[in-house]
Write a protein that holds these residues in place. Structure first.
Motif, short mmCIF file in Angstrom:
data_model
loop_
_atom_site.label_atom_id
_atom_site.label_comp_id
_atom_site.label_asym_id
_atom_site.label_seq_id
_atom_site.Cartn_x
_atom_site.Cartn_y
_atom_site.Cartn_z
N LEU A 196 6.43 75.22 19.32
CA LEU A 196 6.07 74.45 19.96
C LEU A 196 4.62 75.03 19.95
O LEU A 196 3.83 75.52 19.12
CB LEU A 196 6.18 75.41 21.12
CG LEU A 196 5.08 75.45 22.48
CD1 LEU A 196 5.62 74.33 23.17
CD2 LEU A 196 5.68 77.24 22.96
N LEU B 25 0.86 74.70 21.22
CA LEU B 25 0.13 74.05 22.11
C LEU B 25 -1.06 73.31 21.80
O LEU B 25 -2.05 74.16 21.20
CB LEU B 25 0.40 75.46 23.08
CG LEU B 25 1.41 76.05 23.40
CD1 LEU B 25 2.46 77.32 22.83
CD2 LEU B 25 1.13 76.08 24.73
N LEU C 271 7.69 64.92 21.67
CA LEU C 271 8.32 65.76 21.29
C LEU C 271 8.12 65.06 20.26
O LEU C 271 8.25 63.92 19.82
CB LEU C 271 9.51 65.44 21.56
CG LEU C 271 10.88 66.23 20.94
CD1 LEU C 271 11.36 67.41 20.58
CD2 LEU C 271 12.22 65.57 20.77
N ASP D 286 10.89 78.78 17.95
CA ASP D 286 12.15 79.58 19.15
C ASP D 286 12.74 80.88 18.39
O ASP D 286 12.56 81.19 17.56
CB ASP D 286 12.93 78.43 19.40
CG ASP D 286 13.44 77.85 18.49
OD1 ASP D 286 13.50 78.48 17.30
OD2 ASP D 286 15.24 77.92 18.98
N ILE E 150 7.85 70.47 20.16
CA ILE E 150 7.47 70.09 21.11
C ILE E 150 5.94 70.36 21.19
O ILE E 150 5.27 71.58 20.79
CB ILE E 150 8.19 71.01 22.23
CG1 ILE E 150 9.32 71.34 22.26
CG2 ILE E 150 7.48 71.00 24.06
CD1 ILE E 150 10.52 72.32 22.79
N SER F 51 1.54 61.40 28.43
CA SER F 51 2.86 62.14 27.91
C SER F 51 3.31 61.03 28.10
O SER F 51 3.95 60.18 28.61
CB SER F 51 3.36 62.98 29.83
OG SER F 51 4.59 63.51 29.24
N GLN G 261 3.19 70.66 24.09
CA GLN G 261 2.23 70.89 25.02
C GLN G 261 1.06 71.42 25.82
O GLN G 261 0.33 72.05 24.40
CB GLN G 261 3.44 72.52 25.45
CG GLN G 261 3.05 72.84 26.92
CD GLN G 261 4.01 74.69 27.88
OE1 GLN G 261 3.88 75.53 26.46
NE2 GLN G 261 4.44 74.47 28.14
N ASP G 262 0.45 71.42 26.81
CA ASP G 262 -0.70 70.87 26.62
C ASP G 262 -1.83 72.22 26.90
O ASP G 262 -0.37 72.97 28.29
CB ASP G 262 -0.96 69.94 27.90
CG ASP G 262 -2.33 69.58 28.57
OD1 ASP G 262 -3.61 71.36 28.66
OD2 ASP G 262 -3.36 69.17 28.77
N LYS H 23 -0.29 73.34 30.50
CA LYS H 23 1.44 73.42 30.21
C LYS H 23 2.30 72.30 30.85
O LYS H 23 3.40 71.93 30.31
CB LYS H 23 1.80 74.26 30.99
CG LYS H 23 1.37 76.26 30.59
CD LYS H 23 0.43 76.09 29.68
CE LYS H 23 0.36 77.71 29.49
NZ LYS H 23 -1.36 77.80 28.02
N ASP H 24 1.73 70.89 30.86
CA ASP H 24 2.59 69.75 30.31
C ASP H 24 3.24 69.55 29.01
O ASP H 24 2.16 70.14 28.54
CB ASP H 24 1.78 68.35 31.18
CG ASP H 24 0.82 68.70 32.34
OD1 ASP H 24 2.29 69.41 33.29
OD2 ASP H 24 0.65 68.06 33.27
N VAL H 25 4.26 68.97 29.34
CA VAL H 25 5.16 68.86 28.20
C VAL H 25 4.43 67.81 28.00
O VAL H 25 3.91 66.24 28.56
CB VAL H 25 7.08 68.52 28.24
CG1 VAL H 25 7.22 68.39 26.78
CG2 VAL H 25 7.71 69.80 28.52
#
Length: 115
Positions: free
Chosen positions: A84, A86, A31, A77, A19, A100, A21-22, A26-28
């Motif tokens: 994830l 960032l 994927l 995870d 994933i 996005s 994420q910014d 924190k915007d997704v």
């Protein structure tokens, strides 16, 4: 991820989801899928690498468009089978030019008293 055995990520499958994420808001953003080689390249270069399931090859996001994803943190995870990233994006993340990849909303058709 000091002293982290990357093989732990790929015990169940050779490809795992990642994933994006910014890091700031924190915007997704997207994927993708990654394999061990792509994760190693991400950690080495600081930009996001993926495995393209459609083209069956590695790709560096931004390699063609210039819209690189600069990875600030890598987190796994609780099951150690999803990553994830960032990131700080250089521009739009989606190949359509959207910020996005997640912008098509599916309307909810909620019914009352439905379990």
């Amino acid at each position: 991820m000091q002293n982290f055995d990357l093989d732990r990520l790929f015990q169940k499958d050779a490809l795992i989801p990642v994933i994006i994420q910014d890091a700031a808001c924190k915007d997704v953003l997207m994927l993708g899928f990654t394999n061990k080689e792509a994760v190693e390249l991400t950690l080495k270069t600081g930009t996001a690498w993926f495995w393209s399931r459609s083209r069956q090859k590695l790709w560096n996001k931004g390699g063609t468009s210039g819209n690189f994803l600069h990875v600030e943190r890598v987190v796994t995870d609780c099951d150690t089978d999803t990553l994830l990233y960032l990131c700080r994006p250089d521009g739009p993340t989606c190949h359509t030019g959207a910020r996005s990849c997640f912008f098509h909303e599916i309307p909810m058709n909620r019914e009352e008293n439905v379990p």
